[in-house]
Design a protein around this motif. Sequence first.
Motif, PDB file in Angstrom:
ATOM      1  N   TYR B  81     -19.142  -0.539 -19.257  1.00 36.32           N
ATOM      2  CA  TYR B  81     -18.301   0.650 -19.068  1.00 36.32           C
ATOM      3  C   TYR B  81     -16.881   0.203 -18.751  1.00 36.32           C
ATOM      4  CZ  TYR B  81     -17.181   5.325 -17.136  1.00 36.32           C
ATOM      5  OH  TYR B  81     -16.645   6.559 -16.884  1.00 36.32           O
ATOM      6  N   ILE B  83     -12.815   1.693 -18.548  1.00 34.21           N
ATOM      7  CA  ILE B  83     -11.980   2.893 -18.593  1.00 34.21           C
ATOM      8  C   ILE B  83     -10.499   2.527 -18.622  1.00 34.21           C
ATOM      9  CG2 ILE B  83     -13.657   4.441 -17.550  1.00 34.21           C
ATOM     10  CD1 ILE B  83     -12.391   3.973 -14.858  1.00 34.21           C
ATOM     11  N   GLN B  85      -7.840   3.277 -16.789  1.00 34.47           N
ATOM     12  CA  GLN B  85      -7.170   2.809 -15.575  1.00 34.47           C
ATOM     13  C   GLN B  85      -7.892   1.615 -14.963  1.00 34.47           C
ATOM     14  OE1 GLN B  85      -4.275   3.790 -15.082  1.00 34.47           O
ATOM     15  NE2 GLN B  85      -4.289   5.547 -16.451  1.00 34.47           N
ATOM     16  N   VAL B  86      -8.828   1.053 -15.706  1.00 29.77           N
ATOM     17  CA  VAL B  86      -9.599  -0.128 -15.358  1.00 29.77           C
ATOM     18  C   VAL B  86     -10.537   0.114 -14.170  1.00 29.77           C
ATOM     19  CG1 VAL B  86      -9.576  -2.620 -15.163  1.00 29.77           C
ATOM     20  CG2 VAL B  86      -7.574  -1.467 -16.078  1.00 29.77           C
ATOM     21  N   GLY B  87      -9.970   0.651 -13.063  1.00 32.21           N
ATOM     22  CA  GLY B  87     -10.815   0.932 -11.910  1.00 32.21           C
ATOM     23  C   GLY B  87     -11.356  -0.326 -11.261  1.00 32.21           C
ATOM     24  N   LEU B  88     -10.536  -1.396 -11.225  1.00 31.91           N
ATOM     25  CA  LEU B  88     -10.965  -2.585 -10.480  1.00 31.91           C
ATOM     26  C   LEU B  88     -11.011  -2.225  -9.000  1.00 31.91           C
ATOM     27  CD1 LEU B  88      -8.990  -5.545 -12.103  1.00 31.91           C
ATOM     28  CD2 LEU B  88     -11.321  -4.788 -12.555  1.00 31.91           C
ATOM     29  N   PHE B  89     -11.938  -2.843  -8.266  1.00 30.06           N
ATOM     30  CA  PHE B  89     -12.045  -2.570  -6.836  1.00 30.06           C
ATOM     31  C   PHE B  89     -10.948  -3.349  -6.121  1.00 30.06           C
ATOM     32  CE2 PHE B  89     -16.698  -2.455  -8.217  1.00 30.06           C
ATOM     33  CZ  PHE B  89     -16.577  -1.141  -8.640  1.00 30.06           C
ATOM     34  N   PRO B  90      -9.978  -2.645  -5.523  1.00 25.31           N
ATOM     35  CA  PRO B  90      -8.784  -3.330  -5.026  1.00 25.31           C
ATOM     36  C   PRO B  90      -9.047  -4.258  -3.843  1.00 25.31           C
ATOM     37  CG  PRO B  90      -8.749  -1.008  -4.399  1.00 25.31           C
ATOM     38  CD  PRO B  90      -9.918  -1.191  -5.335  1.00 25.31           C
ATOM     39  N   ARG B 150     -15.809  -7.683 -16.582  1.00 26.61           N
ATOM     40  CA  ARG B 150     -16.729  -7.038 -15.650  1.00 26.61           C
ATOM     41  C   ARG B 150     -17.783  -6.234 -16.410  1.00 26.61           C
ATOM     42  NH1 ARG B 150     -14.551  -2.839 -11.085  1.00 26.61           N
ATOM     43  NH2 ARG B 150     -14.090  -1.635 -12.950  1.00 26.61           N
TER      44      ARG B 150
END
Lengths: 216, 320
Positions: B81, B83, B85-90, B150
């Motif tokens: 999956y 997206i 905005q990537v949505g990496l866990f900051p 990821r």
Amino acid sequence: MTTLGEAWSYLLAHLPQFTTALGVHVALSAAALAIGAAIAVPAGIYAAHRPRAAFATINVANIGRTLPSLAVLALVMPLLGTGFAPSLFALSLLALPPIVLNAIAGIRGIDPEVVDAARGMGMTPGAILRHIEWPLALPVIFAGLRTAAIQVISGAVLAAFIGGGGLGDFITAGIAMMAVPQLLVGAIPVTLLAIGADFAFGMLQRRITPAGVREA
Amino acid sequence: MIEIEHLTKRFSGAASPAVDDLSLAIGTGEICVLIGPSGCGKTTTMRMINRMIEPDSGRIRIAGRDVTHVDAVELRRSVGYVIQQVGLFPHMTIADNVATVPRLLNWDAARITRRVDELLARVDMDPARYRSRFPRELSGGQKQRVGVARALAADPPVMLMDEPFGALDPITRAALQDEFLRLLDELKKTIVFVTHDIDEALKMGTRIAILRAGRVVQFDRPESILAHPADAFVEAFVGRDRALKRLALLTVAEHAVAGIAPSGAPQIAASADLRDALSLLLAENRDVANVVDASGAMGRIVTLSSIRAALDATPPATLN
């Protein structure tokens, strides 16, 4: 200078009473903060995931925040009487609004894309809360505890009015008897406690902020 | 590989369904691009595949397995999956971000470390340098590389990508598109790729599904869509320059003819596309150019008429 000197002499002369009052004040504040956090943090996290509950909670908390501390204590007295327990109850109530508001803000302030990615990769709601939402919201939740701590420490002065004890005893007696040194023996330590708590929570807040989101 | 049958989704309060009786059959190893104007249902369709949105009716099967018969959490762990905005866990390092799904699957630590390094190297991010960095230290392009790594971590056969390169500048976007196509060439994944950029769709798609108002208007290979748009909507959507877009999909190598151009003729690489060849001929005001292959060999030419012939020759209309 002389007033401060007199306050110092008064303190030395009444050291046992002072130590007791200080102990009660700290115990009252710490217990109220702990009870407030134990209720408000889970409640805030719960409400943050449910728009309607969040709306209701935010409104109730905002009303709660505008209530004067003295009014809360005065309202508790006819219901629960006087002493340590009613004071603790009232102070715990005072601690709730800032903690619950920050818990909601902390969870809701997380980038929705981050939570979407976590869900899309197969994290359960529990895992998202533990591994994503909790660490990211923690600094904001801590800021709420910091605000609540200061409010509770200053609010605990008013416990003297309903027989809760604490440093407020010196202040109320000092005012009643126009004895400034006695008043200062209550007022100065309360101020130092509040400043100390603010500093300590500030330090902790920086410590618990995850490295990846810490201000450089 | 992915069969979507009569899929319908209506959001509460919406006048018309977001996805309306939509059916698509996506083959193994295909990059299926879903494209259309905003609100056409492309993202909703994609999100129903890993049950981020539950359909009202219809069926989705991955490798023959009905997705509603699998636990949604298990399903998502087996589908990559990515997206926009990537949505990496900051708050997590790059390595921890990439390790997300392997950890959920309880891989042992040594295997996770190996896999993370392997994947970072795969997406051209030196593991030694980036493993312990945090997302905010990366550029947009690097973040999306990590996002792709990821999603690939547990080697899912199917990947869902929602405008993965949409937030990048044009140069980074083109570079990442090329790299991603190369990567897929080795990995053979089945991809559902959502975009609103027709050029990206033509470049990335094995087949393109053009959606409008929750329905598929046309589902075909890029060259067939350009050659035979199903209706006026598709024709307008692909743009007035569709002949040029078709030329961009054809390589000089495939359409060169035997011959040697007169001296002074321009040269073009065999790996170039016919759009570049046409542009060169127009710019140089010539009818013919020599084709040079990778080894430098000549003996073939591309001409204005050979370019026209290529357009006429390809492709046959596909019925579906």
